[in-house]
Motif scaffolding. Structure first.
Motif, PDB file in Angstrom:
ATOM      1  N   GLU A   1       0.820  -1.211   0.000  1.00  0.00           N
ATOM      2  CA  GLU A   1       0.000   0.000   0.000  1.00  0.00           C
ATOM      3  C   GLU A   1       0.854   1.261   0.000  1.00  0.00           C
ATOM      4  O   GLU A   1       0.518   2.254  -0.649  1.00  0.00           O
ATOM      5  CB  GLU A   1      -0.935   0.003   1.215  1.00  0.00           C
ATOM      6  N   GLU A   2       1.993   1.210   0.711  1.00  0.00           N
ATOM      7  CA  GLU A   2       2.881   2.374   0.740  1.00  0.00           C
ATOM      8  C   GLU A   2       3.523   2.599  -0.620  1.00  0.00           C
ATOM      9  O   GLU A   2       3.662   3.739  -1.078  1.00  0.00           O
ATOM     10  CB  GLU A   2       3.960   2.169   1.802  1.00  0.00           C
TER      11      GLU A   2
ATOM     12  N   LEU B   1       2.346   1.750  -3.520  1.00  0.00           N
ATOM     13  CA  LEU B   1       1.367   2.133  -4.535  1.00  0.00           C
ATOM     14  C   LEU B   1       0.905   3.573  -4.412  1.00  0.00           C
ATOM     15  O   LEU B   1       0.142   4.051  -5.246  1.00  0.00           O
ATOM     16  CB  LEU B   1       0.173   1.171  -4.502  1.00  0.00           C
ATOM     17  N   GLU B   2       1.350   4.276  -3.387  1.00  0.00           N
ATOM     18  CA  GLU B   2       1.090   5.711  -3.291  1.00  0.00           C
ATOM     19  C   GLU B   2       2.015   6.507  -4.195  1.00  0.00           C
ATOM     20  O   GLU B   2       1.796   7.693  -4.436  1.00  0.00           O
ATOM     21  CB  GLU B   2       1.243   6.188  -1.838  1.00  0.00           C
ATOM     22  N   GLU B   3       3.069   5.857  -4.683  1.00  0.00           N
ATOM     23  CA  GLU B   3       4.079   6.523  -5.495  1.00  0.00           C
ATOM     24  C   GLU B   3       3.779   6.349  -6.984  1.00  0.00           C
ATOM     25  O   GLU B   3       2.981   5.507  -7.383  1.00  0.00           O
ATOM     26  CB  GLU B   3       5.462   5.946  -5.182  1.00  0.00           C
ATOM     27  N   GLU B   4       4.459   7.146  -7.809  1.00  0.00           N
ATOM     28  CA  GLU B   4       4.336   6.984  -9.256  1.00  0.00           C
ATOM     29  C   GLU B   4       5.326   5.929  -9.722  1.00  0.00           C
ATOM     30  O   GLU B   4       6.504   5.967  -9.377  1.00  0.00           O
ATOM     31  CB  GLU B   4       4.611   8.303  -9.985  1.00  0.00           C
TER      32      GLU B   4
ATOM     33  N   LEU C   1      -4.878  -3.793  -6.177  1.00  0.00           N
ATOM     34  CA  LEU C   1      -4.573  -2.400  -5.861  1.00  0.00           C
ATOM     35  C   LEU C   1      -4.108  -1.629  -7.090  1.00  0.00           C
ATOM     36  O   LEU C   1      -3.952  -0.418  -7.041  1.00  0.00           O
ATOM     37  CB  LEU C   1      -3.478  -2.334  -4.777  1.00  0.00           C
TER      38      LEU C   1
ATOM     39  N   ARG D   1      -5.089   1.891  -8.366  1.00  0.00           N
ATOM     40  CA  ARG D   1      -4.610   3.059  -7.619  1.00  0.00           C
ATOM     41  C   ARG D   1      -3.240   3.525  -8.064  1.00  0.00           C
ATOM     42  O   ARG D   1      -2.840   4.652  -7.774  1.00  0.00           O
ATOM     43  CB  ARG D   1      -4.546   2.719  -6.116  1.00  0.00           C
ATOM     44  N   ALA D   2      -2.521   2.630  -8.734  1.00  0.00           N
ATOM     45  CA  ALA D   2      -1.144   2.958  -9.101  1.00  0.00           C
ATOM     46  C   ALA D   2      -1.116   4.006 -10.211  1.00  0.00           C
ATOM     47  O   ALA D   2      -1.887   3.950 -11.159  1.00  0.00           O
ATOM     48  CB  ALA D   2      -0.406   1.701  -9.542  1.00  0.00           C
ATOM     49  N   ARG D   3      -0.194   4.944 -10.086  1.00  0.00           N
ATOM     50  CA  ARG D   3       0.018   5.954 -11.126  1.00  0.00           C
ATOM     51  C   ARG D   3       1.229   5.544 -11.951  1.00  0.00           C
ATOM     52  O   ARG D   3       2.294   5.265 -11.407  1.00  0.00           O
ATOM     53  CB  ARG D   3       0.241   7.329 -10.496  1.00  0.00           C
TER      54      ARG D   3
END
Length: 310
Positions: free
Chosen positions: A185-186, A188-191, A212, A215-217
């Motif tokens: 989860e941490e 996947l907050e990143e690009e 997930l 959610r990924a950029r």
């Protein structure tokens, strides 16, 4: 049919025009044009459409092209057999594999490590991106290619020859560079930086994120793995890549490997090849076998249950 006419035709197709093809063959443009006209006269069909911007294939030319390549390849094999010359093996590989893995294998192959008589083949290596390698294999310009798996099955004979570790990398100044035990989860907050649509790096992101993934950029860096690595090194984002692709950057400190709590699944290294190569097939089979015995990650045991070959 005079093989010079077929060679002229194929050269024009590959070069995209008569002028460039004439330069590649060492002919005058007028000589090449005469050969093309004679080819069309023998076939009683127009195979190339000329225009001020270049040449394009007609429908007859499109049908002729694979036969022309096959005929020229057969002529080459006949000349080598009659002249008692070593068979030719045209090899292609992604840059990371060509730089970090293949040199030792090819050196051992040349010394006969694959078996008596197999190392005598004349090996030509083409380093390029996935799309180019697959296109040239399909067109008969390459006999064997080594690629990282991208999750897309190919139509050619194919075998997994080994596996490489998957690593999550970022620049040394990235906020996650010193965090221990990162959760998915941490991350996947990143690009995520990926080399291009449909590439190995995108497959690894999709496989890692699973549910997930929406959610990924994703940031595309089309056409250059080196540019992707530099962008990651400068903090632009993170990347999931085979270890071989970033080994040098990790050694120099340009990139750092992120400490991901959930083990990242390894990525396969695939060999894809053509059949019907005559004497070169024995060398091709031997080289694939040698590559399988020297897979880059065979000695690591941190991931279990991974098949070593297929």
């Amino acid at each position: 049919m005079d093989s010079r006419y077929l060679r002229a035709f194929v050269a024009v197709v590959d070069a995209g025009g008569i002028s460039a093809a004439a330069a590649a063959l060492g002919y005058a443009q007028s000589t090449l044009s005469v050969q093309l006209r004679r080819l069309e006269r023998e076939l009683d069909a127009e195979v190339l459409r000329r225009s001020p911007t270049g040449t394009t294939l007609t429908e007859a030319g499109r049908l002729l092209l694979p036969y022309a390549r096959e005929a020229l390849e057969l002529e080459e094999r006949m000349r080598r057999a009659v002249g008692d010359r070593a068979p030719r093996l045209r090899l292609g590989a992604l840059e990371s594999l060509a730089v970090e893995w293949l040199p030792d294998i090819l050196a051992a192959f040349g010394r006969g490590a694959a078996g008596p008589g197999t190392g005598a083949a004349e090996v030509r290596l083409r380093v390029a991106g996935r799309g180019v390698l697959q296109e040239e294999l399909a067109a008969g310009r390459l006999d064997l290619v080594f690629l990282f798996d991208n999750g897309v099955p190919g139509g050619d004979p194919c075998s997994v020859v080994g596996h490489d570790r998957t690593v999550a990398v970022a620049g040394p100044g990235h906020r996650l560079a010193r965090v221990r035990g990162l959760a998915p989860e941490e991350l996947l907050e990143e690009e995520f930086l990926v080399a291009e649509a449909g590439c190995t790096s995108q497959m690894l992101v999709d496989r890692f994120g699973r549910d997930l993934a929406p959610r990924a950029r994703l940031g595309m860096v089309t056409g250059s793995l080196a540019a992707l690595r530099r962008l990651a090194a400068h903090g632009r984002g993170i990347a999931l890549l085979p270890h071989l692709a970033v080994r040098q950057d990790l050694e120099t400190g340009e990139l750092v490997e992120l400490d991901v709590r959930q083990g990242l699944e390894p990525v396969s290294i695939e060999a894809r090849w053509r059949t019907g190569l005559g004497p070169a097939e024995r060398s091709l089979t031997a080289l694939v076998s040698l590559a399988r015995r020297n897979a880059p990650w065979a000695a690591e045991a941190s991931f279990t249950g991974v098949a070593r070959s297929a």
